[in-house]
Design an enzyme around this catalytic site. Structure first.
Site, PDB file in Angstrom:
ATOM      1  N   ASP A 397      -4.395 -27.733  31.388  1.00 27.69           N
ATOM      2  CA  ASP A 397      -4.628 -27.391  29.981  1.00 27.69           C
ATOM      3  C   ASP A 397      -4.148 -25.959  29.764  1.00 27.69           C
ATOM      4  O   ASP A 397      -3.687 -25.288  30.691  1.00 27.69           O
ATOM      5  CB  ASP A 397      -6.114 -27.533  29.617  1.00 27.69           C
ATOM      6  CG  ASP A 397      -6.322 -27.836  28.125  1.00 27.69           C
ATOM      7  OD1 ASP A 397      -5.501 -27.377  27.312  1.00 27.69           O
ATOM      8  OD2 ASP A 397      -7.291 -28.526  27.785  1.00 27.69           O
ATOM      9  N   GLY A 423      -1.041 -24.898  31.492  1.00 27.27           N
ATOM     10  CA  GLY A 423       0.223 -25.401  30.969  1.00 27.27           C
ATOM     11  C   GLY A 423       0.051 -26.057  29.612  1.00 27.27           C
ATOM     12  O   GLY A 423      -1.064 -26.272  29.128  1.00 27.27           O
ATOM     13  N   ASP A 424       1.198 -26.381  29.008  1.00 25.01           N
ATOM     14  CA  ASP A 424       1.263 -27.013  27.689  1.00 25.01           C
ATOM     15  C   ASP A 424       1.950 -28.357  27.856  1.00 25.01           C
ATOM     16  O   ASP A 424       3.082 -28.418  28.349  1.00 25.01           O
ATOM     17  CB  ASP A 424       2.064 -26.107  26.740  1.00 25.01           C
ATOM     18  CG  ASP A 424       2.179 -26.652  25.334  1.00 25.01           C
ATOM     19  OD1 ASP A 424       2.308 -27.880  25.170  1.00 25.01           O
ATOM     20  OD2 ASP A 424       2.172 -25.852  24.387  1.00 25.01           O
ATOM     21  N   HIS A 444      -5.038 -38.966  19.240  1.00 25.68           N
ATOM     22  CA  HIS A 444      -5.368 -39.055  17.806  1.00 25.68           C
ATOM     23  C   HIS A 444      -5.097 -37.743  17.071  1.00 25.68           C
ATOM     24  O   HIS A 444      -5.163 -37.705  15.835  1.00 25.68           O
ATOM     25  CB  HIS A 444      -6.820 -39.512  17.605  1.00 25.68           C
ATOM     26  CG  HIS A 444      -7.863 -38.452  17.834  1.00 25.68           C
ATOM     27  ND1 HIS A 444      -9.097 -38.495  17.234  1.00 25.68           N
ATOM     28  CD2 HIS A 444      -7.856 -37.327  18.603  1.00 25.68           C
ATOM     29  CE1 HIS A 444      -9.809 -37.442  17.615  1.00 25.68           C
ATOM     30  NE2 HIS A 444      -9.089 -36.729  18.442  1.00 25.68           N
TER      31      HIS A 444
END
Length: 536
Positions: A397, A423-424, A444
């Site tokens: 994350d 991280g992304d 979502h």
């Protein structure tokens, strides 16, 4: 007369004794689903109802004599009590106002199911259609208005027709009678005037229902107000007067009383004179209970309440209502307003309690690595690792969540089994080599294109046969479930790219990005675990 009546003197006639004996045998042999099938075959409502009694209407000189008959049949009777619902119906049918109906309950086999005998007392003649008065009784297991309306509409949609009802103040229940292949009684807790009016077909019911819908904002803001004031916390150690609550919250006594009285009508608080206490529902607004929804009430009645004011703008233009109201996308706004960010994070944490049961819905391997993608503070990963001691974990994350995740995982005793990888998921590679990848309440937040980027990144890291677990709130495909549909609108208002999806839409997303959806398992509050396998 058969052997079970041999030598005994009964008040009831033989044909009525036989009906009572048959009902006792049915109660002993039948569970809720089978009882529902006797009323409406193939109805999927057993999770919301309990089969509680089989009821008959009998004519006899006295209810006490019928109770004595039950003792001879091996059933322990309770004291006779008035039955206002059946009495009123029989009074109309017989066109007389001196009808006396007493109900005698008999506990069968130690309970919890009972035999319920409505006794037309006083030597009155048999009632026309007496056999037709027999019914099976069910109790709603929830007191939530939305659930109760859903149960009711499901019964009507399945073909049952309303056949009277009323509020029984002696038992504090609303009783609804239905006619179908077999008569049914539905008992719901408390005095449910809107539901009863809907059932009885009152001429003003449509207007009442619409007013109830239109005044939803009043309920939202009233809950937010008492959450901000901390009323439920003040009631944690016992009832308090309005004056004491007002003094401790800095509120005006009369105005606070009026809000508390309104919320009491919704089941949030209870009162005795001018002394207030919290119900089980209201206790969810305490800050010190597991799964507290106090901050959720503050968020929905505050920040998100304001953004919903621009819903029409979103419908017309497609722009996020949140962005329209606050001048920035949600997460950019939270970055600039730390108090709002803390409230949002605390409110979202209130929805993590159901994550404890997610591991039980998974077929976890005995060893290997679980990679939690965008795992936040690590609660879900901690629950998974605690349920499978042979697994290791990776939490992937953004860098700013690493410290809180380290603390949570440490508190759960599994910090030494987890690698924290900042991280992304749009720009950085997802850690490779996982046997299981977790993606909880992430898709979502994004449109299909961005979901494809996330899933593609995970697929690049996952070997064929690896498992991907989604935790989402899918929209039902063949009927209307209110929570997923409400959250779909919420995502449209308060998220730039978000939406809820049907299971079919998730299946298509997964298939287009290298995964096959294999199983869907339900979770509380209409959430679900969607399990997929990497196939190419």
């Amino acid at each position: 007369m058969s052997s079970w009546t041999s030598g005994a003197r009964f008040t009831l006639r033989e044909k009525d004794l036989r009906r009572v004996a048959d009902a006792i045998a049915f109660i002993r042999a039948t569970d809720t689903q089978d009882a529902l099938d006797a009323v409406l075959p193939d109805t999927d409502l057993a999770r919301h109802l309990d089969f509680v009694h089989s009821a008959l209407l009998l004519a006899a000189d006295s209810a006490d004599g019928v109770g004595a008959d039950l003792v001879r049949l091996g059933v322990a009777p309770g004291d006779p009590v008035p039955n206002v619902v059946v009495r009123d119906r029989l009074a109309r049918r017989l066109n007389r106002d001196d009808v006396d109906v007493r109900v005698v309950h008999g506990v069968v086999g130690g309970g919890p199911r009972r035999l319920e005998l409505s006794v037309l007392c006083g030597g009155l003649p048999d009632v026309p259609g007496q056999e037709d008065e027999s019914r099976l009784g069910f109790r709603a297991t929830s007191d939530d208005d939305v659930v109760l309306r859903g149960i009711y509409e499901s019964l009507v949609d399945a073909g049952l027709t309303a056949d009277g009802g009323g509020y029984d103040k002696h038992a504090d229940v609303t009783v609804l009678h239905f006619r179908g292949p077999r008569r049914m009684e539905l008992t719901v807790p408390g005095q449910r005037e809107p539901l009863l009016l809907r059932h009885l077909g009152r001429p003003d019911q449509v207007k009442r229902d619409m007013l109830h819908l239109m005044s939803g904002a009043w309920r939202t803001r009233s809950l937010a107000a008492v959450a901000e004031l901390g009323v439920a916390d003040l009631l944690a150690d016992g009832p308090k007067s309005t004056a004491e609550l007002a003094a401790r919250t800095g509120a005006r006594t009369d105005n606070l009383r009026r809000v508390l009285r309104f919320l009491a009508s919704l089941g949030v608080f209870a009162f005795d004179g001018d002394s207030w206490s919290s119900t089980e529902l209201g206790a969810m607004l305490r800050s010190d209970v597991e799964g507290s929804q106090r901050d959720l009430a503050r968020l929905y009645g505050g920040l998100f309440y304001r953004s919903f004011g621009a819903l029409e703008h979103t419908v017309r233009t497609g722009e996020s209502a949140f962005t329209r109201v606050f001048g920035a996308d949600p997460f950019d706004h939270f970055a600039e307003h730390p108090d709002d960010a803390r409230l949002f994070e605390s409110a979202m944490a209130s929805g993590t309690s159901f994550l404890k049961i997610v591991p039980g819905a998974l077929d976890l391997p005995s060893e290997g690595t679980v990679v939690d993608v965008a795992g936040g503070d690590g609660h879900l990963l901690a629950f998974v690792l605690r349920s499978a001691p042979g697994l290791r974990g990776v939490l992937f994350d953004r860098p700013h969540v690493m410290e809180s995740a380290r603390a949570v995982l440490g508190d759960h005793g599994c910090g030494g089994r987890v690698d924290l990888v900042p991280g992304d998921f749009f720009h950085d590679p997802v850690p490779a080599g996982g046997a299981v990848y977790l993606l909880s309440r992430i898709l979502h937040d994004w449109d299909d294109g961005r979901c494809a980027a996330i899933l593609g990144n995970i697929r690049a890291a996952a070997a064929p046969g690896a498992t991907l677990v989604l935790v989402e709130r899918p929209i039902a495909e063949h009927h209307l479930e209110q929570l997923p549909l409400a959250w779909d609108v919420h995502m449209m208002v308060n998220n730039v790219h978000g939406r809820e999806r049907t299971a079919g839409e998730y299946r298509n997303l997964l298939c287009a990005n290298g995964f096959e959806l294999t199983v869907i398992r339900p979770l509380p509050l209409d959430m679900a675990v969607l399990v997929a396998t990497a196939v190419r």
